[in-house]
Each structure stands twice: as structure tokens, then as C-alpha cells.
Design an enzyme around this catalytic site. Structure first.
Site, PDB file in Angstrom:
ATOM      1  N   CYS A  10      51.021 -28.318 -26.209  1.00 39.47           N
ATOM      2  CA  CYS A  10      51.817 -29.467 -26.650  1.00 39.47           C
ATOM      3  C   CYS A  10      53.311 -29.178 -26.545  1.00 39.47           C
ATOM      4  O   CYS A  10      53.741 -28.029 -26.513  1.00 39.47           O
ATOM      5  CB  CYS A  10      51.471 -29.811 -28.092  1.00 39.47           C
ATOM      6  SG  CYS A  10      49.752 -30.313 -28.324  1.00 39.47           S
ATOM      7  N   CYS A  18      49.798 -28.168 -33.753  1.00 36.46           N
ATOM      8  CA  CYS A  18      51.256 -28.040 -33.807  1.00 36.46           C
ATOM      9  C   CYS A  18      51.751 -27.991 -35.249  1.00 36.46           C
ATOM     10  O   CYS A  18      52.682 -27.239 -35.571  1.00 36.46           O
ATOM     11  CB  CYS A  18      51.919 -29.185 -33.056  1.00 36.46           C
ATOM     12  SG  CYS A  18      51.732 -29.046 -31.269  1.00 36.46           S
ATOM     13  N   CYS A  65      50.244 -33.012 -33.379  1.00 32.58           N
ATOM     14  CA  CYS A  65      48.813 -32.798 -33.614  1.00 32.58           C
ATOM     15  C   CYS A  65      48.639 -31.740 -34.707  1.00 32.58           C
ATOM     16  O   CYS A  65      49.602 -31.073 -35.111  1.00 32.58           O
ATOM     17  CB  CYS A  65      48.113 -32.371 -32.320  1.00 32.58           C
ATOM     18  SG  CYS A  65      48.416 -30.658 -31.831  1.00 32.58           S
ATOM     19  N   GLU A  78      55.688 -29.594 -28.801  1.00 32.24           N
ATOM     20  CA  GLU A  78      56.239 -28.922 -29.971  1.00 32.24           C
ATOM     21  C   GLU A  78      56.019 -27.413 -29.884  1.00 32.24           C
ATOM     22  O   GLU A  78      56.934 -26.625 -30.134  1.00 32.24           O
ATOM     23  CB  GLU A  78      55.601 -29.464 -31.261  1.00 32.24           C
ATOM     24  CG  GLU A  78      55.791 -30.944 -31.459  1.00 32.24           C
ATOM     25  CD  GLU A  78      54.686 -31.819 -30.853  1.00 32.24           C
ATOM     26  OE1 GLU A  78      54.480 -32.917 -31.388  1.00 32.24           O
ATOM     27  OE2 GLU A  78      54.052 -31.411 -29.867  1.00 32.24           O
ATOM     28  N   ASN A 125      54.657 -31.423 -23.144  1.00 35.61           N
ATOM     29  CA  ASN A 125      53.232 -31.126 -23.076  1.00 35.61           C
ATOM     30  C   ASN A 125      52.877 -30.751 -21.639  1.00 35.61           C
ATOM     31  O   ASN A 125      53.387 -31.329 -20.685  1.00 35.61           O
ATOM     32  CB  ASN A 125      52.382 -32.287 -23.601  1.00 35.61           C
ATOM     33  CG  ASN A 125      52.600 -33.598 -22.877  1.00 35.61           C
ATOM     34  OD1 ASN A 125      53.721 -33.978 -22.576  1.00 35.61           O
ATOM     35  ND2 ASN A 125      51.525 -34.312 -22.607  1.00 35.61           N
ATOM     36  N   ILE A 126      52.019 -29.749 -21.532  1.00 36.58           N
ATOM     37  CA  ILE A 126      51.593 -29.247 -20.230  1.00 36.58           C
ATOM     38  C   ILE A 126      50.066 -29.217 -20.251  1.00 36.58           C
ATOM     39  O   ILE A 126      49.473 -28.408 -20.959  1.00 36.58           O
ATOM     40  CB  ILE A 126      52.172 -27.850 -19.951  1.00 36.58           C
ATOM     41  CG1 ILE A 126      53.704 -27.914 -20.025  1.00 36.58           C
ATOM     42  CG2 ILE A 126      51.695 -27.329 -18.603  1.00 36.58           C
ATOM     43  CD1 ILE A 126      54.385 -26.571 -20.021  1.00 36.58           C
ATOM     44  N   GLU A 127      49.471 -30.139 -19.495  1.00 48.07           N
ATOM     45  CA  GLU A 127      48.016 -30.293 -19.515  1.00 48.07           C
ATOM     46  C   GLU A 127      47.336 -29.357 -18.522  1.00 48.07           C
ATOM     47  O   GLU A 127      47.971 -28.802 -17.621  1.00 48.07           O
ATOM     48  CB  GLU A 127      47.630 -31.733 -19.178  1.00 48.07           C
ATOM     49  CG  GLU A 127      48.060 -32.725 -20.229  1.00 48.07           C
ATOM     50  CD  GLU A 127      47.653 -34.144 -19.901  1.00 48.07           C
ATOM     51  OE1 GLU A 127      47.793 -34.981 -20.798  1.00 48.07           O
ATOM     52  OE2 GLU A 127      47.222 -34.431 -18.771  1.00 48.07           O
TER      53      GLU A 127
END
Length: 135
Positions: free
Chosen positions: A56, A94, A91, A58, A45-47
Site C-alpha cells: 500500500c 497499514c 487498510c 502508506e 500502492n504497488i500491486e
């Protein structure tokens, strides 16, 4: 899928997790996908401070595979790893991406921090999936 292959896929998802960029939530997630030809892709995940711009793990893994030339429906299996007490499901965004790029029976392995693994499938995660057949 053989247990050794499942264990390897789960281990890849766990091992990539420290690469997560999650300074806002501190919620690290790693994912690994195996393609039908045996190639593995990972993602984290890369916020972003604007959470809508967050990606996310996935989707990072799936999009990387597609960007490398793989076609939809060529994903053999997916593993998702987080540091949670319960099994960590993808989520809903995804899940919808999985519907687009995976077969309904594609196995999805969910993990939790005690090392246990739960096997489900894309169809198990999205039993009434919206697909191109609905358009």
C-alpha cells in the site's frame, strides 16, 4: 499543524498518486508523510498479480523513511489520497504499521476526490491498537 503545511502534505499525496502501479484494481492511492524534522516522503500502492504481495501507499512511504534512517515515532503527519467519493482510510495492515511507527496522536489526513480533507489520528483509526506493550 499549520494549514499551509497540511495543504502541502495533502498535495504531495495527490501528486504522487499517478505513479501508482495498479493494473489489476485500477485503484490508485498516494500517501505522503512528514517527519519531525520536516523531511517529506511519498509512496504509492504497488500491486502484484498475487495480491498478497501488493504494498500500500502508506506502507511504501513509511518503509522508505525507515530505510533512509528515520526511527520509529518520528513521523509528524500522514496524508492519504485516492479517487474515492468518501474519505479514503488506510487498510488494517497499514493502520497496524502506523501504530508501530507513529505516536497515537499523529495526525492522519484522509482525502476524497472532491478535494475535501478529514483529519483524524492514528489513535482515531486504531482505538484499541495492539502494541509492544501488549507482548
Amino acid at each position: 499543524m499549520k494549514q499551509e503545511k497540511i495543504d502541502n502534505l495533502v498535495e504531495e499525496a495527490i501528486n504522487i498518486k499517478p505513479n501508482s502501479y495498479s493494473p489489476y484494481s485500477n485503484f490508485r492511492v498516494g500517501a505522503a508523510i512528514e517527519m519531525n524534522d520536516g523531511e517529506l516522503f511519498t509512496g504509492v500502492n504497488i500491486e502484484n498479480v498475487s495480491f498478497g504481495a501488493t504494498n500500500c501507499a502508506e506502507r511504501s512511504a513509511i518503509f522508505t523513511a525507515i530505510s533512509q534512517g528515520y526511527q520509529p515515532k518520528t513521523i509528524k503527519a500522514i496524508a492519504v489520497s485516492g479517487d474515492t467519493d468518501e474519505f479514503l482510510p488506510p487498510c488494517s495492515i497499514c493502520r497496524q504499521v502506523m501504530v508501530e511507527f507513529c505516536e497515537p496522536e499523529t495526525p492522519v489526513y484522509l482525502t476524497r476526490k472532491d478535494g475535501k480533507v478529514l483529519e483524524t489520528s492514528v489513535e482515531g483509526l486504531v482505538p484499541f491498537a495492539f502494541s509492544t506493550m501488549d507482548m
